[in-house]
Write a protein that holds these residues in place. Structure first.
Motif: not given
Length: 317
Positions: A80-87
């Motif tokens: 989530e911090l790195g912006g690599t999650s599905d969302t």
């Protein structure tokens, strides 16, 4: 002047109710029938509900996730911090990620709807909740002072280290330049295990809120929640749309939705959702317009299934 009797003259006479009944008669106790019916139906409902009722499994929360699978929680928080999650890469209605939406040919309905529920995973799932603590960790301002490139480098390095650590345990990772990421994810893990993160994400800035969207998205980005769904046979390739938890039957009327997800090329298509919705809309319109479509509206007469249902009526005719 006509001498024919008025066929409606019986309505004008007041002795109809006083005529003696010439048909069969038998005793009928309405209260007895009602009592027996209520007792029998009540016992039947209670018996069937005890055997076939839906299971009352406890809700899955961020607290239960962080307690049962802390390594997965930390890895998801890092994504989530790195912006690599599905969302983070879902696209509308959560963010404007390019080429992430489902399409029906040239039609892009997902993008057309726009970003209506803006979610910045790093801020909304990690930084803002940590800021709500009475004493926010010092890693929060350190993260805020970093550049976007630093954020990417820190989270990528920490993700790689977690994947190589024994059991993906954050306590067993090798040393490296991870910036404030370990401190941020560790503080968020503690916050979740104490049960505070559920309330913060659900509140979403208001005193009363029933919006579970952020918490569900966060849960769905990990592997713990999808793993529970797979174990309970609730995923799409397990006909999960029409199942309850475990082997209990659920919404059987959703069988057609579930069936379409099992059929190629829909099953393997990245646009499966929009394809299924479009097919169901078409079938619904077709059913609605049956009385107006020549040929289709004549099928009931050509396929006389109704004669089987009303066979007594047609036999008398």
């Amino acid at each position: 002047m006509s001498n024919k009797p008025d066929p409606m003259s019986w309505r004008k006479r007041d002795d109809i109710a006083g005529r003696p009944w010439r048909g069969r008669a038998r005793e009928y106790d309405l209260f007895k029938e009602l009592t027996v019916g209520l007792v029998v139906v009540g016992l039947l409902v209670l018996g069937l509900s005890a055997v076939l009722s839906s299971p009352d499994d406890p809700s899955v929360t961020l607290k239960s996730w962080a307690t049962a699978a802390p390594a997965d929680f930390v890895a998801t928080a890092t994504a989530e911090l790195g912006g690599t999650s599905d969302t983070a890469n879902y696209g509308p209605p959560y963010n404007p990620t390019q080429d992430s939406s489902q399409r029906l040919g040239p039609i892009d309905l997902q993008t057309f709807s726009g970003v209506r529920i803006p979610i910045d995973t790093a801020n909304d799932f990690v930084i803002t909740p940590l800021k709500s603590l009475p004493t926010p960790p010092t890693a929060v301002p350190e993260w805020a002072a970093g550049t976007d490139q630093q954020h990417t480098d820190w989270t990528a390095a920490y993700t790689d280290a977690l994947s190589k650590a024994p059991d993906n345990d954050p306590a067993k990772i090798a040393s490296g330049d991870y910036g404030p990421v370990p401190a941020l994810t560790g503080a968020l893990l503690t916050m979740a295990q104490q049960g505070a993160l559920d309330g913060v994400l659900q509140a979403n800035g208001s005193f009363y809120s029933t919006d579970y969207t952020p918490a569900i998205l966060f849960l769905g980005d990990g592997t713990y929640f999808p793993g529970l769904a797979d174990t309970a046979h609730l995923t799409g390739d397990q006909w999960g749309m029409m199942n309850e938890t475990g082997n209990y039957p659920g919404q059987s009327w959703l069988w057609l939705f579930s069936l379409l997800y099992q059929v190629e090329p829909i099953k393997s298509s990245p646009n499966a959702d929009i394809l299924v919705v479009s097919i169901m809309v078409f079938l619904t319109l077709l059913l609605t317009l049956v009385p107006f479509i020549p040929g289709l509206r004549s099928l009931p007469r050509r396929i006389p299934i109704h004669r089987l249902i009303w066979k007594d009526y047609y036999r008398r005719r």
